[in-house]
Design a protein around this motif. Sequence first.
Motif, mmCIF file in Angstrom:
data_model
loop_
_atom_site.group_PDB
_atom_site.id
_atom_site.type_symbol
_atom_site.label_atom_id
_atom_site.label_comp_id
_atom_site.label_asym_id
_atom_site.label_seq_id
_atom_site.Cartn_x
_atom_site.Cartn_y
_atom_site.Cartn_z
ATOM 1 N N GLN A 1 0.826 -1.205 0.000
ATOM 2 C CA GLN A 1 0.000 0.000 0.000
ATOM 3 C C GLN A 1 0.862 1.259 0.000
ATOM 4 O O GLN A 1 0.558 2.240 -0.678
ATOM 5 N N HIS A 2 1.955 1.206 0.767
ATOM 6 C CA HIS A 2 2.876 2.344 0.796
ATOM 7 C C HIS A 2 3.494 2.576 -0.584
ATOM 8 O O HIS A 2 3.625 3.728 -1.037
ATOM 9 N N GLN A 3 3.846 1.507 -1.247
ATOM 10 C CA GLN A 3 4.453 1.653 -2.572
ATOM 11 C C GLN A 3 3.436 2.081 -3.616
ATOM 12 O O GLN A 3 3.763 2.816 -4.546
ATOM 13 N N LEU A 4 2.178 1.634 -3.455
ATOM 14 C CA LEU A 4 1.121 2.103 -4.354
ATOM 15 C C LEU A 4 0.919 3.610 -4.227
ATOM 16 O O LEU A 4 0.781 4.326 -5.233
ATOM 17 N N HIS A 5 0.924 4.111 -2.999
ATOM 18 C CA HIS A 5 0.770 5.551 -2.766
ATOM 19 C C HIS A 5 1.955 6.320 -3.345
ATOM 20 O O HIS A 5 1.781 7.394 -3.932
ATOM 21 N N GLY A 6 3.159 5.757 -3.185
ATOM 22 C CA GLY A 6 4.338 6.441 -3.712
ATOM 23 C C GLY A 6 4.349 6.518 -5.231
ATOM 24 O O GLY A 6 4.762 7.531 -5.806
ATOM 25 N N LEU A 7 3.883 5.465 -5.907
ATOM 26 C CA LEU A 7 3.848 5.479 -7.371
ATOM 27 C C LEU A 7 2.792 6.446 -7.907
ATOM 28 O O LEU A 7 2.957 7.032 -8.982
ATOM 29 N N LEU B 1 6.043 -7.716 -10.465
ATOM 30 C CA LEU B 1 4.920 -8.388 -11.109
ATOM 31 C C LEU B 1 3.635 -8.198 -10.319
ATOM 32 O O LEU B 1 2.543 -8.116 -10.910
ATOM 33 N N GLU B 2 3.714 -8.125 -8.995
ATOM 34 C CA GLU B 2 2.528 -7.847 -8.184
ATOM 35 C C GLU B 2 1.935 -6.493 -8.536
ATOM 36 O O GLU B 2 0.720 -6.353 -8.721
ATOM 37 N N LEU B 3 2.794 -5.470 -8.615
ATOM 38 C CA LEU B 3 2.313 -4.113 -8.905
ATOM 39 C C LEU B 3 1.820 -3.989 -10.342
ATOM 40 O O LEU B 3 0.896 -3.227 -10.624
ATOM 41 N N VAL B 4 2.442 -4.730 -11.257
ATOM 42 C CA VAL B 4 1.972 -4.716 -12.644
ATOM 43 C C VAL B 4 0.591 -5.346 -12.740
ATOM 44 O O VAL B 4 -0.296 -4.862 -13.466
ATOM 45 N N SER B 5 0.362 -6.448 -11.991
ATOM 46 C CA SER B 5 -0.955 -7.104 -12.000
ATOM 47 C C SER B 5 -2.032 -6.192 -11.420
ATOM 48 O O SER B 5 -3.200 -6.267 -11.824
ATOM 49 N N LEU B 6 -1.650 -5.323 -10.471
ATOM 50 C CA LEU B 6 -2.597 -4.354 -9.895
ATOM 51 C C LEU B 6 -2.724 -3.093 -10.736
ATOM 52 O O LEU B 6 -3.453 -2.161 -10.358
ATOM 53 N N LYS B 7 -1.998 -3.039 -11.862
ATOM 54 C CA LYS B 7 -1.984 -1.875 -12.766
ATOM 55 C C LYS B 7 -1.547 -0.608 -12.053
ATOM 56 O O LYS B 7 -1.998 0.501 -12.367
ATOM 57 N N ALA B 8 -0.650 -0.784 -11.089
ATOM 58 C CA ALA B 8 -0.113 0.373 -10.373
ATOM 59 C C ALA B 8 1.056 1.008 -11.110
ATOM 60 O O ALA B 8 1.404 2.161 -10.852
ATOM 61 N N VAL B 9 1.678 0.256 -11.994
ATOM 62 C CA VAL B 9 2.814 0.763 -12.745
ATOM 63 C C VAL B 9 2.752 0.183 -14.151
ATOM 64 O O VAL B 9 2.337 -0.970 -14.354
#
Length: 494
Positions: free
Chosen positions: A227-233, A249-257
């Motif tokens: 969650q912290h990294q999602l907010h930072g991106l 790969l986790e963040l890519v699957s969540l479309k955060a990056v």
Amino acid sequence: MAKGDDAIRRKKNKSNRKRMRSSESAVSARVSAIIASKRRRKAGKRRICEGMCYSLPTPDDPFNDHHGKKEPEKKKKKKSKGIPGEKQNEKNMVIVDGGILVDQNGPSKFLIVCLNAIKDAWREEGEAEVRDITSWGLYLWTCCCYGFTNVLETSGPCATREQVAWLVSSVSDIVARKEKQGILVPSPCLLYIVPTQERAVQVRSICKPLKALGIHAVSLHPGASIQHQLHGLKSCEPEFLVSTPGRLLELVSLKAVDISSVSFLVIDGLGIGSGEEIRYAEKLNSIKETITSSPHIVVFSDHCDQMAALADNLLGDPITRLSLNDSAISRSVFISQHVHYCQSQELKITKIQEIILQTLRDDCRHKMLVVMKRENKNGLASSGLYWEDCSITNTSSKGSFSLHNREKIMRVVVKDEESLQLDKVENFEMVLLANFPSSVEEYVGILTRIACHSATGALHSLFCQEDAHLAKRLVNLLSECKQAVPQFLLDFDS
């Protein structure tokens, strides 16, 4: 004693005469005209007649506006010299991959500024000792800037801090050039894959001084909450992204990056801390497939035979091999060495045939170089090389031929060892030495030359009884390079 009226009058008359002599009114009108004409003549101004008697109208001047005189030519503007060396700089500028202009003479001042910013940060932290790797860095800058080939760096398992500094500074230089020329730079531009959380923190700390120059880097690893990294991106659009494969790969699957437009992909410490090699390879292949653009790839790795196929798949061909040191161990990474025992000179042709056919079955390479004595060159192709469904075509007087086996085809180029040029060996990924070199140093020279433009390669050599005095040094070399040592070499050594 007061002056009398006569003295005052005489003085006044004297001043009047003096004033009359100095004025133009002291002369007649005729003399005044002569004086004015003389002044005009000296000044270059002449009165000309504007009548028909002086000049006639012409088609170019029908109203006689120029009075018969030619229209004065416009003075040619002198070319401004400008900044010294500006013309030379324009000649040296070339358009490279991505449409950016690059100076052939070397990197820009911005790259030097980035390097100095990183070095100053190290000095402030008390780490004043900085290794000079300028020649290596300039070579890397050339590969990154011109983007002709991918890079395999084989100095060690991970990049040193100086290597990371040169790499991120080179990419920063390219980003600055593109922005200056109005080219849209994707975010992120650099994706830096690291094996562990500790390595991610180290690389991020090296990139931190570049933030003041407009280059922002973000690290993603399991040590922080997602969650912290999602907010930072969401709060920033970083140019550099440093991450472990799993968290990315986790963040890519969540479309955060979005990493589909990444221009540079760096894989640091290939195989380190991966645990299960198969899962690690799957993660890296998934990351590469997610990138829809054609990124320039840089891989840092040392001898890790399990990762040879992965490195070959990631980098493709052609590539450029780089290394900070010239040792045989570093320069022969992912090159397999096979030493075959041959009992006599008469059996060498048969042994060479066996090696070629075995390579054709097991390897997907399409080209092999065979180095042998001049008198045996033509004998290799004309000795009846047939096995199962294999056949020979395109034989030539030079001894080279093409070998077919079902759907596979391999070109075999035969060269005599007397006229072999080492620089020609660089174009081959597979080399077979029919006669073992006279010294281990000569063997190392061939080993470090082959497969210079490929991630993997193979060197086959025939070892005979007369080469027994080289067995001990060859065993040491194979052990240092983490290659399998044949039993017959150990017997010779003992």
